[in-house]
Motif scaffolding. Structure first.
Motif, mmCIF file in Angstrom:
data_model
loop_
_atom_site.group_PDB
_atom_site.id
_atom_site.type_symbol
_atom_site.label_atom_id
_atom_site.label_comp_id
_atom_site.label_asym_id
_atom_site.label_seq_id
_atom_site.Cartn_x
_atom_site.Cartn_y
_atom_site.Cartn_z
ATOM 1 N N TRP A 130 26.823 0.611 -6.868
ATOM 2 C CA TRP A 130 27.289 1.969 -7.106
ATOM 3 C C TRP A 130 26.420 2.972 -6.350
ATOM 4 O O TRP A 130 25.195 2.856 -6.335
ATOM 5 C CB TRP A 130 27.245 2.303 -8.587
ATOM 6 C CG TRP A 130 28.142 1.477 -9.447
ATOM 7 C CD1 TRP A 130 29.143 0.648 -9.038
ATOM 8 C CD2 TRP A 130 28.101 1.392 -10.872
ATOM 9 N NE1 TRP A 130 29.743 0.056 -10.116
ATOM 10 C CE2 TRP A 130 29.122 0.498 -11.257
ATOM 11 C CE3 TRP A 130 27.313 1.974 -11.859
ATOM 12 C CZ2 TRP A 130 29.374 0.182 -12.594
ATOM 13 C CZ3 TRP A 130 27.569 1.674 -13.187
ATOM 14 C CH2 TRP A 130 28.585 0.782 -13.545
ATOM 15 N N ASN A 342 30.307 14.071 -14.148
ATOM 16 C CA ASN A 342 28.981 13.609 -13.717
ATOM 17 C C ASN A 342 28.317 14.538 -12.718
ATOM 18 O O ASN A 342 27.086 14.528 -12.601
ATOM 19 C CB ASN A 342 29.097 12.213 -13.095
ATOM 20 C CG ASN A 342 29.476 11.153 -14.103
ATOM 21 O OD1 ASN A 342 29.013 11.176 -15.234
ATOM 22 N ND2 ASN A 342 30.326 10.230 -13.697
ATOM 23 N N ASP A 357 34.116 10.688 -14.329
ATOM 24 C CA ASP A 357 33.951 9.238 -14.354
ATOM 25 C C ASP A 357 35.277 8.502 -14.230
ATOM 26 O O ASP A 357 35.294 7.286 -14.037
ATOM 27 C CB ASP A 357 33.246 8.807 -15.642
ATOM 28 C CG ASP A 357 34.098 9.066 -16.875
ATOM 29 O OD1 ASP A 357 34.961 9.969 -16.831
ATOM 30 O OD2 ASP A 357 33.907 8.365 -17.896
ATOM 31 N N ASN A 358 36.397 9.206 -14.337
ATOM 32 C CA ASN A 358 37.706 8.569 -14.181
ATOM 33 C C ASN A 358 38.265 8.733 -12.773
ATOM 34 O O ASN A 358 39.442 8.452 -12.526
ATOM 35 C CB ASN A 358 38.694 9.135 -15.196
ATOM 36 C CG ASN A 358 38.865 10.644 -15.070
ATOM 37 O OD1 ASN A 358 38.173 11.285 -14.276
ATOM 38 N ND2 ASN A 358 39.772 11.197 -15.856
ATOM 39 N N GLY A 389 34.909 5.966 -10.593
ATOM 40 C CA GLY A 389 34.141 7.139 -11.000
ATOM 41 C C GLY A 389 33.408 7.780 -9.840
ATOM 42 O O GLY A 389 33.100 7.146 -8.827
ATOM 43 N N TYR A 391 29.942 9.745 -9.007
ATOM 44 C CA TYR A 391 28.609 9.952 -9.562
ATOM 45 C C TYR A 391 27.910 11.185 -8.993
ATOM 46 O O TYR A 391 27.090 11.798 -9.678
ATOM 47 C CB TYR A 391 27.738 8.719 -9.301
ATOM 48 C CG TYR A 391 28.042 7.552 -10.218
ATOM 49 C CD1 TYR A 391 27.863 7.667 -11.589
ATOM 50 C CD2 TYR A 391 28.507 6.347 -9.708
ATOM 51 C CE1 TYR A 391 28.147 6.609 -12.436
ATOM 52 C CE2 TYR A 391 28.789 5.283 -10.538
ATOM 53 C CZ TYR A 391 28.603 5.414 -11.904
ATOM 54 O OH TYR A 391 28.881 4.373 -12.732
ATOM 55 N N GLU A 406 30.510 7.350 -4.986
ATOM 56 C CA GLU A 406 31.443 6.832 -5.972
ATOM 57 C C GLU A 406 31.063 5.425 -6.434
ATOM 58 O O GLU A 406 30.215 4.757 -5.839
ATOM 59 C CB GLU A 406 32.863 6.851 -5.390
ATOM 60 C CG GLU A 406 33.234 8.246 -4.873
ATOM 61 C CD GLU A 406 34.708 8.381 -4.569
ATOM 62 O OE1 GLU A 406 35.466 7.435 -4.839
ATOM 63 O OE2 GLU A 406 35.097 9.447 -4.061
ATOM 64 N N ALA A 407 31.729 5.021 -7.511
ATOM 65 C CA ALA A 407 31.413 3.750 -8.152
ATOM 66 C C ALA A 407 32.022 2.554 -7.427
ATOM 67 O O ALA A 407 31.701 1.413 -7.772
ATOM 68 C CB ALA A 407 31.898 3.763 -9.608
#
Length: 439
Positions: A130, A342, A357-358, A389, A391, A406-407
């Motif tokens: 991540w 975030n 986070d979505n 998500g 960050y 991003e995640a």
């Protein structure tokens, strides 16, 4: 009832014949010499029987004015009845109050300025975990990212090519900051470490020891040679950049300090925590100047406006604006993102962006608090659905490009659509609030 032209016709016939009109034949009259003369029949239409009382004694204009006045009175009476009926209908619908039918005043809420929509134009891959943090070089030539793969990568801003990879942390790199006055870069991670990197030698030259748990946020003071770090030990620690000495330990939060702002004037330090409070600090006395308790959820992101003496804070419940130096609450944004926010950033053109986070990336007009664009990031193929998500997000020095971490292990770059106009891209509909909530 006869209309006005018919009445005038009958008036003229009666004056001409000097008799009361009727349906039967006219009676005979005597001439001056005694002979009987037959009177011609009345010219009134057959089938009508009427009387114009006093027609011989009243001039035609008087009769016409009388008829017109009666018709005008009847029209006014009917209009008043209809108006009163409409008012009573509104009162019965809205409640027993005359204020329900008062004239609606125009909203005094500022209208948003039109902004061009943003679009993604580049996806950068290279991290193995991540991507948790971003920092932009003051020269706007490169930027760096910190990841859960424990590395820091430096990328070229124009081409997106990887220039350098730095290793040294033994846990996730959760925060990065680049000094505008020194050739230094600072990084923090979940390994409790705060590191200072010399960008001329590309190696660590200082370590700041003192945190008792993972470090989540870092911020540089704009005019002083001090750095502020906050972490899971619920304090914000102030470090001297050169001597590595801990100058202050700003305690008072009850949970993780996850966002920090610094500015040259009081309050010089602003911290947001998972205990849903925001604290404004006096850096000289290491004391709290004010505590803001408007949020109900963790304050994971804050951003200061580049020109106004104000800042915004983001939480899962809402995004709020505050005026400094007292921390006066201004207003909430007009929409709710309904996600754990975030990160947030603001550029010079009053565009504020928030990442959730979505995977939701929303763009706001700073002045009005109106969300004019709502984007959903697309996860890299092969990623889990939960890895969408965002960050971290930050504008470059010009404010024309946006970089998101991003995640899905990628870095995405965004820019405004050059072909957009207010006609073909009006944005989301603006609805001013009916009332202003003061909490």
């Amino acid at each position: 009832m006869y209309n006005f032209s018919t009445i005038l016709l009958f008036e003229a016939a009666a004056l001409r014949n000097q008799v009361e009109p009727s349906n039967g034949p006219a009676p005979a009259r005597s001439s001056s010499n005694g002979a009987t003369v037959a009177r011609p029949e009345s010219r009134a239409p057959v089938g009508f029987s009427f009387e114009l009382h006093g027609a011989a004694s009243r001039p035609p204009w008087a009769l016409a004015l009388s008829c017109m006045g009666q018709q005008a009175d009847l029209v006014v009476f009917n209009a008043e009845r209809q108006t009163q009926k409409a008012i009573m209908d509104v009162i019965e619908e809205k409640g027993q109050s005359s204020a329900a039918v008062s004239r609606r005043l125009a909203s005094k809420w500022p209208r948003p300025k039109w902004h061009a929509p943003w679009k993604m134009y580049r996806v950068i891959s290279g991290h193995m975990g991540w991507v948790r943090s971003i920092a932009i070089d003051p020269s706007n030539e490169w930027f760096c990212t910190g990841s859960a793969d424990r590395t820091i990568k430096i990328w070229d801003m124009a081409s997106g090519q990887l220039k350098l990879t730095l290793t040294g942390h033994i846990e996730q790199v959760t925060g990065l900051a680049i000094s505008p006055r020194h050739p230094y870069m600072f990084s923090v991670g979940l390994d409790k470490m705060v590191k200072c990197w010399d960008l001329e030698q590309n190696k660590v030259i200082r370590n700041y020891h003192g945190h008792l748990s993972g470090v989540y946020s870092i911020c540089l003071h704009p005019t002083l040679d001090v750095i502020m770090t906050g972490g899971r030990d619920s304090v914000c620690r102030v470090w001297d950049m050169r001597t590595k000495v801990q100058v202050h330990c700003l305690g008072g939060h009850e949970q993780t300090v996850c966002s920090i702002l610094a500015q040259p004037t009081d309050p010089q330090v602003i911290t947001g925590s998972h205990d849903s409070t925001i604290k404004l600090w006096d850096l000289r006395k290491a004391r709290t100047m004010n505590t803001l308790t408007f949020h109900k959820k963790s304050v994971r992101a804050m951003a200061a406006h580049p020109h106004e003496h104000a800042f915004a804070s983001a939480s899962a419940d809402n995004i709020k604006k505050f005026a400094l130096p007292e921390g006066t609450f201004l207003h909430n944004t007009l929409q709710q993102q309904r996600a754990i926010v975030n990160t947030m950033a603001i550029n010079d053109e009053n565009v504020m962006v928030t990442g959730g986070d979505n995977g939701s990336l929303w763009f706001w007009d700073w002045t009005s608090g109106h969300c004019y664009q709502q984007n959903e990031t697309i996860a890299q193929p092969g990623s889990l659905e939960a890895e969408s998500g965002i960050y971290a997000a930050q504008f470059d020095m010009s404010g024309s490009r946006l970089i998101t971490a991003e995640a899905d292990k990628t870095i995405k770059m965004w820019k405004e659509d050059d072909r957009a106009t207010p006609e073909n891209s009006p944005g989301m509909l603006f609805r001013p609030p009916k009332d202003i909530k003061r909490y």
